[in-house]
Design a protein around this motif. Structure first.
Motif, short mmCIF file in Angstrom:
data_model
loop_
_atom_site.label_atom_id
_atom_site.label_comp_id
_atom_site.label_asym_id
_atom_site.label_seq_id
_atom_site.Cartn_x
_atom_site.Cartn_y
_atom_site.Cartn_z
N LEU A 75 7.32 -9.02 -7.55
CA LEU A 75 6.57 -7.92 -8.15
C LEU A 75 7.08 -6.56 -7.72
O LEU A 75 7.01 -5.60 -8.47
CB LEU A 75 5.08 -8.03 -7.77
CG LEU A 75 4.26 -9.12 -8.45
CD1 LEU A 75 2.95 -9.34 -7.71
CD2 LEU A 75 4.00 -8.75 -9.90
N THR A 76 7.51 -6.47 -6.47
CA THR A 76 7.78 -5.13 -5.91
C THR A 76 9.22 -4.92 -5.47
O THR A 76 9.58 -3.81 -5.09
CB THR A 76 6.90 -4.88 -4.66
OG1 THR A 76 7.33 -5.79 -3.62
CG2 THR A 76 5.44 -5.11 -4.96
N ARG A 126 10.33 -5.80 -2.79
CA ARG A 126 10.27 -5.52 -1.36
C ARG A 126 9.71 -6.73 -0.64
O ARG A 126 9.16 -7.61 -1.29
CB ARG A 126 9.32 -4.36 -1.07
CG ARG A 126 9.95 -3.06 -1.28
CD ARG A 126 8.95 -1.95 -1.25
NE ARG A 126 9.65 -0.73 -1.56
CZ ARG A 126 10.26 0.03 -0.66
NH1 ARG A 126 10.21 -0.29 0.61
NH2 ARG A 126 10.89 1.11 -1.02
N PHE A 150 5.79 -2.97 3.68
CA PHE A 150 4.89 -2.50 2.62
C PHE A 150 4.11 -1.25 3.03
O PHE A 150 3.09 -0.93 2.43
CB PHE A 150 3.95 -3.63 2.17
CG PHE A 150 4.68 -4.74 1.46
CD1 PHE A 150 5.12 -4.56 0.16
CD2 PHE A 150 4.94 -5.93 2.11
CE1 PHE A 150 5.81 -5.57 -0.49
CE2 PHE A 150 5.63 -6.95 1.47
CZ PHE A 150 6.07 -6.77 0.16
#
Lengths: 312, 482, 277
Positions: free
Chosen positions: A256-257, A259, A309
């Motif tokens: 999704l990110t 990361r 995050f």
């Protein structure tokens, strides 16, 4: 999503899980107090529960006599002790409140009503007679919150932070329980009454005494127990299962990110090891050292997630 | 049955009743509601009241009361009977409010630039530049679209024969709009039949209009879609629910000071993906606390350098810092002149007559007539630090008089207003309760006023204090379309 | 006079990892009696700084450093030309209106003693204040009554406190001057800048004085610490209602460990200007 929001979801679930685990440990202590001749005496049992809960020092700092009542009050309702059930629920609820709009109303209701009931509860109200009822209630409330999360929260970033918090806490908790009792799981441990009782205690503290029998269909054996709690994917509180869940959520976050690769790498490496190793080899190479390292790795994983995050 | 005969209009003979005319017949906009009320039962209402409480509790709508630990999260009482404004009444109010907010924004631009109104001798310089609510640091800055007060909640009361008066302008960080929206939600669930029988103007577009307003004042340097965030002091603030609610409804982030960083001459929020630039900050933190580098150094709520970024045109602050000067209670007395000066028109909405204790003659009058007056601190809000003369004891009045004498310029006084009454649910059925009205105004690329607003009601019989911090409740407010 | 200035501030921290946000008012203005040959600010992040002119006419650079290790250096240097205007700066084109310079701040709030001082120097006839004589009288009285003594006060000392102690540095002299002048209804402001001294006195090179708005003349400087109106040896840097507002560097740091600041100011007369191509 703000880093703080992710952090709050992580800690919300982590503290709810912790509340449940403290309730389970308290139950173990309570049961052992009911069991006659439980070897080293009740005092030792309660003491080891404080060790497993990671708060022996905090309790001793209070300089109170270590009576079962005092320890119970400390573990359940102490306002100054950050890992009491009350404090855990309060912290979970405050985290939830600060990110209220990232939750579903079912999740909020489950947490908020739990806190509302707990906030004014006095220790006298949960004396020995009402203790089992109270501990059941805590477990039910935790299950309700978990159910609300799984059943209603969108499978976006927030869900995965919540899952990672819960399963890192659960893994840590199972590892600490094993650490507390690992001596009785070592090869060559005889099946004395004393040991059989200890084995039961371990299983009970993770609510696995009945599932053990279903799964193995034989009497308690130490390496079965160790295998069950460490390596079995079927066992939802095992180190392997928890690691698998953390890994899955991190993989979703990476997708999704773009990361979280560092956390995912740590979880993946750990999972690979747990999936391959045999229990005999693990016991032979030193269970204590393995558990120590596991607990350290868990903290490292949590740090990696916080760092990648931007938990602030 | 709730017979209309049981409802006696007006709490006191001089109060205007929103529902009934002097002869006891309902005003046209209440005709349908009156019929409906007659068909309701007390038990039915009680049941609906419980349902309403459950709805609000589930939504998490709470209001924190300072200094009251036990009730630190409380529901604001909600009254089931709506307050209704006729279309013609609303058109009048809308014109009046629009004229007023336009004039006040122009006033703000003027006093932070050439101060023509001071040069023209219409307001003494010391009232402006000597006022602690005036922010000299704002001078010479042109905010986007020259708007200072973007989000306004004008407090309006109806008294006497039915005239509307502006009580306060609230140009800083007015709250209550979430209650307006949640009240409507609840009413539509509780009494769908009422909405079928009335043409009630919609209000649910407010969050979208708020978002459009905020986007319209993005800094000129922002090309592309601006990123908006709502800045809250945190969850222990009394209006935290509203901050979260508005952010959620607009689909933007709710941030605290610690989520924001200044870097490379811009404002960013820390997200899980790294930093993301923020162009418009709807801040719900008072001026003093927004920036410890420029204002109160001990503030942990704000962001160091935020004001510098604002002045450099890197981020827009909504409302602008320094708008407090225009809703200062001492300036309030000059608003009719302000309206005339900048619009060349007579004010449509009147002020409540106000005595300025800073002026000797007026102060003497106030001290001689304390028993009939409401005295307010110039910078106070929320009903704190005020004296309601007729309800105060002799001792309280004496004590307050000495406070006024010690620092006259800190006080203004107004006659006790007999606020209009509106039927409200009470244990014995329905009784008249005093109400005010706070319509919400948005100023950006255009002026948008949501029809209706928040009606606050003093639930205690005879009470004139509608503040939620002092036991007031709220009602849904309807504007009927023609 | 051609004057070369070097103004270095070095912040060192016990521990790394904090965040610092600083507003720099380090750009000397051009006006009658002062022109800038060249001027350069170097600081981390100065290339991307937010820049604006504040209400008092100062150019502000906002810089931030987030978590970088090591000391933080802010340097301003350049060459400025000055001429003697007997302290008269004239009208400057800042946004703040004259009445703003009558505002009280925490640092300039008058005490009864300062009010009395103001009355004692007030020269007026038929209800009209003679500003020039009043201000010169104020400067002379202040210079006589308040001893210049380094380390007797600190950055947050108010005018009232310094006047009660009868000691202070240039900042305190200026604050008392402002407090008294504003008492008399004369708009006045704090000026921070540089002073060319004969010795190598670093403390004195970084200087502060006051300016008051005098009808027909505009802003006029008064240096009560030295009992003189500014000469060609004075370089104006920034102005404001008090020292906090006119500070050349104002910063907020959040993070671990303590901060140590070393400031080095060198002001010297430069030779004739190098020929321009």
């Amino acid at each position: 999503m703000l880093g703080r929001t992710a952090a709050s979801l992580f800690w919300m679930s982590r503290y709810m899980e912790r509340a449940e685990n403290i309730a389970r440990l308290t139950e173990v202590g309570y049961r052992s107090a009911l069991t006659p001749n439980s070897g080293g005496g009740h005092r030792e049992d309660w003491r080891s529960i404080l060790v497993a809960a990671g708060c022996l020092d905090a309790f001793e700092a209070k300089k109170r006599p270590a009576t079962p009542e005092a320890i119970r009050a400390f573990l359940l309702l102490d306002r100054d002790h950050p890992s009491s059930v009350r404090s855990c629920v309060e912290i979970a609820r405050n985290n939830a409140r600060s990110v209220r709009t990232a939750l579903t109303s079912e999740m909020w209701e489950a947490l908020n009503s739990t806190w509302n009931e707990l906030a004014d509860l006095q220790p006298e109200r949960i004396g020995p007679a009402r203790l089992p009822e109270f501990l059941d209630w805590v477990r039910q409330r935790s299950a309700m919150f978990r159910g609300a999360t799984i059943g209603t929260l969108l499978r976006t970033e927030g869900f995965h932070f919540s899952q990672i918090g819960a399963f890192l806490e659960r893994a840590d908790n199972t590892a600490r329980i094993l650490k507390m009792k690992y001596a009785v799981l070592l090869p060559g441990t005889g099946s004395s009454d004393r040991n059989a009782y200890q084995w039961e205690t371990i299983l009970r503290s993770v609510s696995a005494h009945r599932s053990y029998r279903h799964f193995f269909q034989e009497a308690y054996r130490p390496n079965n127990i160790a295998e069950f709690l460490i390596l079995r994917q079927e066992m939802p509180r095992s180190l392997r299962y928890c690691t698998d869940q953390v890994q899955a959520s991190l993989a979703s976050l990476v997708e999704l990110t773009e990361r979280g690769q560092m956390g995912l790498a740590l979880a993946g490496a750990r999972y690979g090891k747990l999936a391959q190793v045999q229990i005999d080899a693990l016991l032979r190479d030193g269970l204590g050292a393995f558990l120590d390292q596991f607990i350290i790795d868990t903290a490292e994983m949590a740090e990696a997630v916080a760092d990648e995050f931007h938990f602030v | 049955m709730l017979k209309k005969q049981a409802y006696v209009a007006g709490g006191s003979p001089e109060a205007y009743d929103e529902m009934l005319q002097a002869d006891g017949t309902p005003r046209p906009q209440y005709a349908e509601l009156t019929r409906w009320l007659e068909g309701q039962t007390r038990d039915g209402f009680r049941h609906k009241q419980q349902e309403a409480d459950a709805i609000f509790r589930r939504s998490g709508i709470t209001f924190a009361v300072y200094g009251d630990a036990a009730a630190s999260e409380r529901l604001i009482p909600f009254d089931l009977i709506p307050r209704i404004l006729a279309a013609s009444e609303w058109r009048f109010l809308q014109r009046g409010i629009e004229q007023r907010v336009r004039a006040l924004n122009t006033f703000l631009y003027d006093i932070y630039h050439r101060q023509e109104i001071v040069r023209a001798g219409r307001i003494p310089a010391e009232m402006v530049t000597g006022n602690s609510a005036f922010l000299p640091e704002m001078m010479g800055f042109d905010p986007p679209r020259n708007v200072y007060a973007h989000i306004i909640g004008t407090d309006i009361v109806r008294t006497g024969a039915g005239g509307f008066f502006v009580l306060e302008d609230n140009l800083r960080t007015p709250s209550g709009v979430s209650y307006m929206l949640e009240n409507r939600e609840a009413m539509m669930r509780l009494f769908p039949e009422l909405f079928a029988a009335h043409r009630v103007a919609q209000i649910e577009q407010y969050p979208e209009l708020l978002r459009q307003t905020l986007e319209s004042v993005a800094p000129a340097q922002c090309d592309g879609d601006p990123t908006i965030a709502v800045l809250t002091p945190g969850m222990f603030n009394s209006a935290y629910f509203e901050h979260a609610f508005l952010a959620d409804q607009m689909g933007v982030e709710l941030v605290m000071g610690s989520d924001l960083i200044v870097e490379d001459g811009a404002l960013f929020m820390r997200t899980i993906r790294g930093r993301e630039q923020v162009h418009v900050l709807y801040r719900r933190i008072d001026d003093d606390f927004i920036d410890p580098l420029n204002f109160r150094a001990d503030s942990l709520l704000g962001v160091p350098g935020l004001f510098d970024l604002y002045r450099a045109g890197k981020v827009t602050l909504v409302n602008a810092p320094g708008t407090g000067i225009a809703d200062d209670k001492a300036i309030y007395a000059y608003v009719p002149e302000i309206v005339e000066f900048y619009t060349g028109e007579k004010p449509i909405l009147n002020n409540v007559p106000t005595f300025r204790c800073a002026v000797d003659d007026e102060c003497t009058h106030v001290l001689d007539n304390l028993q009939d007056l409401v005295v307010k601190e110039v910078h106070g809000s929320g009903g704190y630090g005020m004296l309601i003369g007729p309800h105060a004891s002799k001792m309280q009045r004496r004590e307050f008089a000495s406070r006024i004498q010690a620092n006259p310029s800190n006080y203004i006084a107004q006659p006790t207003l007999s606020l209009s009454t509106c039927p409200s649910f009470e244990s014995n059925g329905i009784g008249p309760r005093h109400v005010d009205l706070r319509p919400f105004v948005l100023v950006g690329d255009q002026i948008r006023i949501t029809p209706g607003g928040l009606t606050r009601v003093a639930l205690k019989k005879g009470s004139l204090v509608v503040n939620s911090s002092q036991g007031g409740g709220t009602k849904d407010t309807w504007v009927l379309e023609d | 006079m051609r004057i070369a200035i070097s103004h270095q501030s070095e912040y060192t921290y016990d521990r790394d990892g904090g965040t610092t946000v600083q507003a720099l008012r380090l750009s000397p203005p051009r006006h009658a009696g002062q022109s800038i040959e060249h001027w350069r600010i170097s600081a981390p992040g100065i290339e991307t700084a937010a820049r604006y002119t504040d209400a008092f006419g100062n150019v502000v650079h906002l810089i931030a450093s987030n978590g970088e290790a090591g000391p933080l250096r802010v340097a301003a240097e350049g060459v400025v030309h000055t001429t003697d205007t007997a302290g008269i700066v004239g009208l400057t084109d800042e946004a703040a209106s004259p009445a703003v310079y009558l505002r009280e701040t925490r640092l300039t709030k008058p005490s009864a003693a300062i009010a009395a001082l103001a009355q004692s120097v007030h020269v007026h006839s038929h209800g009209v204040t003679d500003e020039m004589n009043t201000l010169h009288g104020l400067m002379a009285t202040l210079h006589a009554q308040v001893a210049y003594e380094i380390s007797s006060t600190h950055a947050a000392t108010s005018a009232a406190e310094a006047f009660a102690g009868k000691r202070g540095v240039c900042q305190d002299h200026a604050h008392i001057f402002l407090s008294a002048a504003r008492q008399l209804g004369i708009p006045s402001r704090y000026v921070t800048g540089y002073l060319l001294t004969d010795g190598a006195d670093a403390e004195a090179a970084h200087h502060a004085w006051a300016e008051a708005l005098v009808p027909h003349l505009g802003w006029v400087g008064f240096d009560p610490a030295n009992k003189t109106c500014p000469t060609e040896r004075y370089i104006r840097l920034a102005v404001g209602l008090d020292a906090a507002i006119a500070a050349p560097i104002r910063g907020v740091r959040r993070g671990p460990g303590a901060e140590t600041l070393v400031v080095t100011v060198a002001v010297r007369q430069a030779g004739e200007q190098a020929p321009q191509q």
